[in-house]
Design a protein around this motif. Structure first.
Motif: not given
Length: 155
Positions: A10-13, A15-20, A40-48
């Motif tokens: 789930t892309a919801n994770f 949020k947990f990974n944002r600091p990392f 949509n996932v924030l703080d990533c270069d590419n989302q698959f």
């Protein structure tokens, strides 16, 4: 450029990974995220987006395994960081060839093993053997509680 792929069902994770993810970006890494793609996932270069389901019995996971193998084969990642039980299973199976070649480090964060003291027998029969099998091809297992930590040491 160093590259890391975060994976969960789930892309919801994210949020947990944002600091990392932010930390890796600050260190100059390319940060990619792979999930079922429901947000949509924030703080990533590419989302698959891959076919990945929470249920281990879903045939979507077989499609997701192939999709993930392709992403890893073409992505030239140094690290795969898996989350969620199915993300952990699919990620480690998809990464196996690259891991054996020494081309990829694999991290699995277990947000609570499904086989715990008092868990239903079916959980032990399904999840424990799979985790014990996959632990051999995992560089780091991160746990969130003492019971899981002690169990992971014996995997």
């Amino acid at each position: 450029m160093n590259k890391i792929l975060f994976l969960s069902n789930t892309a919801n994770f994210s949020k947990f990974n944002r600091p990392f993810m932010q930390w890796f970006k600050e260190q100059g890494w390319q940060v990619d995220y792979c999930s079922a793609g429901e947000e949509n996932v924030l703080d990533c270069d590419n989302q698959f987006s891959i076919n990945i389901a929470r249920s281990p019995f879903s045939l979507k996971n077989l499609q997701g395994l192939k999709q993930l193998k392709d992403i890893l084969a073409n992505g030239n990642y140094q690290i795969l960081h898996c989350h969620t039980p199915m993300g952990g299973v699919l990620g480690r199976l998809a990464a196996l060839k690259l891991w054996k070649q020494g081309k990829l480090k694999v991290i699995y964060t277990a947000h609570g093993f499904h086989f715990y003291k008092g868990a239903p027998l079916v959980n032990w029969l399904l999840y424990y053997p799979m985790e014990k099998f996959l632990a051999h091809w995992t560089d780091v297992i991160i746990t969130i509680n003492e019971e899981d930590y002690e169990r992971a040491k014996n995997l």
